[in-house]
Design an enzyme around this catalytic site. Structure first.
Site, PDB file in Angstrom:
ATOM      1  N   HIS A   1       0.756  -1.216  -0.158  1.00 44.58           N
ATOM      2  CA  HIS A   1      -0.054  -0.113  -0.145  1.00 44.58           C
ATOM      3  C   HIS A   1       1.001   1.317  -0.135  1.00 44.58           C
ATOM      4  CE1 HIS A   1       0.335  -0.337   4.722  1.00 44.58           C
ATOM      5  NE2 HIS A   1       0.339   1.334   4.254  1.00 44.58           N
TER       6      HIS A   1
ATOM      7  N   ASP B   1       1.191  -7.766   2.192  1.00 46.63           N
ATOM      8  CA  ASP B   1       1.251  -6.443   2.093  1.00 46.63           C
ATOM      9  C   ASP B   1       2.716  -5.950   1.791  1.00 46.63           C
ATOM     10  OD1 ASP B   1       0.867  -3.488   1.698  1.00 46.63           O
ATOM     11  OD2 ASP B   1      -0.145  -3.558   3.347  1.00 46.63           O
TER      12      ASP B   1
ATOM     13  N   SER C   1       4.048   2.128   8.281  1.00 51.32           N
ATOM     14  CA  SER C   1       3.741   1.198   7.356  1.00 51.32           C
ATOM     15  C   SER C   1       5.012   1.085   6.515  1.00 51.32           C
ATOM     16  CB  SER C   1       2.654   1.786   6.326  1.00 51.32           C
ATOM     17  OG  SER C   1       1.501   1.931   6.959  1.00 51.32           O
TER      18      SER C   1
END
Length: 736
Positions: free
Chosen positions: A87, A223, A654
């Protein structure tokens, strides 16, 4: 009775403190030796603080980068290979995608260096060193100064300081305030501007579970994405060039394929974005009872409309993919934040904390004389600012989610610049404005935007009192029967902002004609009316309260550190390099429910829905599962996918590496559990967990699924649990 209740509240606070501070905190890496090393080693860490942060030799910090300024990445080979989340790389992957060449749907793998894709504007920033410059920054600052006066002195001090800092010509300096601007730290940074896409799994792996599973455990998402950092031939930062070479880093992370077990020590190293851990109780009430509901209300309506279009039209799905993901991410996070604060009695905890604070403050005559009333006044200010803050959130969500309002805002800004610089600047600024708008319109569908505007205008006028909207904006609303559909139909039927071609024609008018025309265009007319009402009736009084509020928040921060002497304080996250640590552990989100520490590929197959955009599974992955062809990455016939631990993380983390006790890479941080999203304002060790992709799943997808084993061959795989102590790998060790 009142005294007994107060004593019980303080006792409850102290009990909560014992539980909470075991793993809470986002710590500055250069201070670990003084503040955290002993505790970290007591929890199982096998390396030293100097192995994590060192300016004299390669250390873990030299493998960590700020990826694009919005995520974290880590270097995992001696050839500049960079790992981050799918992402985080999503925008880059989307820009390289088309209907005919859809890397979002099909994945992308560069089988050689020539196939790696450049990404204009994407950067990777390393931290060279960190220095405490508080003393220099605060020279001449006094308590009685206004915030404006204080900042003027500090900025002057920092401007004088920066030229004296030792650094290379290609390095930069960043100074950040900490502890509500009671302290200042300087960061010497090194930014590389040639970052190329190397590999990304299809969204059916990298985004598996999509919005349904976002912020949710158990999770089964791969991810991750791979990039490579390039440098000039001299090894220094350089703009993109075909002649650039892969970066030779000072440090890269070895990768442990031993896996994880319950109670294993873990660290997460990265650039967390923003937390507000030291807010008073009324501020927390404002967030969870006012601002969060406003944000959720508006985004819920927008997301339902966009989702409906995306499910029916592939082109719209590609156009709105990144936008939808970003919007949904915040929407779901805020829902979890509200529920988490309620579940853990977060406001009660704040009130108990404040009772303990007041008790200790009142026992210190000198501090009481200096700071008495700070907390009460601060809480009162948050009560006063609440109606403006809530109206502000509704306005921000309206103008954020209605794309044509965003265009109107940029158009007004462009004309304002022309006004400031003179009419002679009109032609070149118009060209620059249109150059910016063209790619923006590639991801706008007028029908989608019209339906979003319909829903959000209804919500805005239902939930924001007319006194905060202003007369002109409300008058236009009345002209269209106070109905979102009628208003949107009128705006989009005749506005020049509904397409790039019409906008281009609109701004081709002479400057003076355009200035007049924007007040006739239905979208810009309505936007300007709403903006003027917002500025005068909401933002102006909001900002007037902000100055004394910021000052009191800073004083409250300082007095907390002075009064609560037994507590170790860490600065709120502000996108600077931090380390957090904890242990692999499950949790109990509610009565009779227990979540285990890890998931496997079995869970992916249990969720599999053929053809579903969230839960479809690629045929090759299904075949590998059927044959159990997991290579060295499987354990007892199962393939690990994700795991959780009690590391204190937030947005910006992230893509951060999850590290084991030896500093080896064991996973990739990408999310938090829904029940623990309130950790930005109310960390609670009982339910706050971060979610990570198991590095073995990453390697499996690269190797067995994608057939890109040449990338795995670049990495250094280790088995620390099966051998002696392993130190973090330097480039020199790799070459040896």
């Amino acid at each position: 009775m009142l005294r007994i209740a107060k004593s019980l509240m303080v006792a409850l606070f102290l009990l909560l403190q014992i539980n909470a501070f075991a793993t809470e905190g986002m710590w500055l890496p250069q201070l670990l030796g003084r503040l955290n090393e002993k505790e970290m080693k007591g929890m199982g860490m096998k390396i030293s603080a100097s192995d994590i942060y060192n300016v004299n030799k390669g250390s873990l910090k030299d493998a960590i980068v700020s990826f694009g300024g919005f995520c974290t990445g880590e270097i995992i080979s001696s050839q500049g290979l960079l790992l981050t989340n799918h992402h985080c790389g999503y925008d880059a992957i989307q820009k390289h995608s088309s209907i005919d060449n859809n890397y979002l749907a099909n994945g992308f793998w560069a089988m050689n260096r020539e196939q790696e894709l450049p990404n204009a504007g994407l950067t990777a920033t390393f931290i060279v060193r960190i220095e405490d410059v508080t003393k220099a920054a605060l020279v001449g600052v006094t308590k009685n100064m206004t915030e404006k006066e204080r900042m003027a002195i500090i900025n002057k001090n920092l401007d004088a300081l920066k030229p004296t800092v030792k650094k290379e010509a290609y390095q930069d300096i960043l100074v950040k305030p900490m502890f509500e601007a009671n302290q200042y730290f300087l960061f010497v940074t090194e930014t590389y501007k040639d970052v190329r896409l190397v590999g990304a799994p299809p969204s059916s792996i990298g985004k598996f579970g999509s919005d349904t599973d976002n912020w949710v455990w158990p999770r089964h998402t791969g991810d991750f994405s791979l990039f490579r950092v390039y440098a000039g031939k001299d090894g220094k930062p350089a703009a993109y060039s075909k002649d650039n070479v892969p970066l030779v880093p000072k440090h890269f992370l070895p990768i442990s394929v031993d896996g994880i077990e319950k109670n294993d020590f873990t660290m997460v190293f990265g650039f967390p974005g923003r937390t507000q851990e030291y807010l008073p109780s009324e501020a927390v009430k404002l967030v969870v009872n006012g601002q969060d509901p406003a944000r959720v209300n508006m985004r819920d309506a927008a997301l339902k409309i966009i989702d409906g279009f995306m499910r029916k039209d592939e082109k719209i799905k590609i156009q709105y993919a990144a936008k939808y993901a970003s919007t949904a991410n915040g929407w779901k996070k805020w829902i979890g934040e509200m529920q988490g604060v309620e579940r853990t009695k977060g406001i009660d905890r704040k009130i108990a904390y404040e009772a303990n604070y007041n008790n200790l403050l009142n026992k210190d005559a000198a501090l009481k004389a200096q700071y008495a009333g700070v907390l009460d006044t601060l809480n009162a200010l948050y009560v006063n600012v609440a109606p403006y803050a809530n109206a502000r959130e509704y306005y921000m969500e309206l103008t954020r989610n209605v794309e044509t309002f965003s265009v109107a805002d940029k158009l007004v800004g462009f004309l304002s610049e022309v006004q400031q610089k003179g009419a002679d600047s009109y032609d070149p600024q118009r060209k620059a404005f249109l150059d910016k708008m063209k790619p923006l319109y590639q991801n706008i569908n007028a029908k989608v935007d019209q339906d979003v505007a319909t829903a959000l205008l209804d919500l805005y006028f239902q939930n924001v009192h007319s006194r905060y909207i202003g007369g002109e904006g409300y008058q236009i609303w009345m002209e269209t029967n106070k109905d979102g559909r009628t208003t949107a139909n009128k705006m989009y039927a005749s506005s020049a902002l509904v397409s790039y071609e019409q906008l281009e024609k609109f701004v081709s008018q002479p400057y003076n004609d355009l200035v007049t025309a924007i007040y006739k265009d239905p979208i810009t007319r309505f936007y300007i009316a709403l903006r003027n009402g917002f500025v005068e009736n909401v933002n102006k009084p909001y900002e007037e309260i902000q100055a004394p509020l910021v000052k009191l928040q800073r004083e409250y921060m300082q007095v907390q550190m002075d009064v609560l002497k037994d507590r170790r304080f860490y600065p709120d996250a502000n996108s600077t390099l931090r380390i957090t640590y904890g242990k692999v552990d499950g949790y109990e989100p509610r009565d009779a429910v227990h979540y285990d520490i890890a998931t496997t590929l079995e869970g992916v197959m249990e969720k599999y829905k053929p053809g579903d955009y969230e839960f479809d599974v690629p045929e090759k992955l299904r075949e590998l599962y059927k044959t159990k062809d997991y290579g060295r990455y499987g354990v007892n016939g199962k393939l690990p996918v994700c795991f959780i631990a009690s590391n204190h993380t937030t947005g910006g983390n992230s893509g951060s590496p999850a590290l084991d006790a030896y500093g080896n890479l064991i996973g990739l941080n990408f999310d938090r559990t829904w029940e623990g999203t309130m950790s930005d304002i109310n960390y609670d060790a009982s339910i706050c967990r971060n979610i990570m992709v198991d590095i073995r799943y990453v390697l499996f997808v690269i190797d067995k699924f994608a057939g890109a084993k040449h990338l795995v061959d670049e990495m250094k795989l280790v088995n620390p649990k099966k051998g002696a102590k392993v130190k973090p790998a330097t480039v020199q060790q790799k070459r040896a």
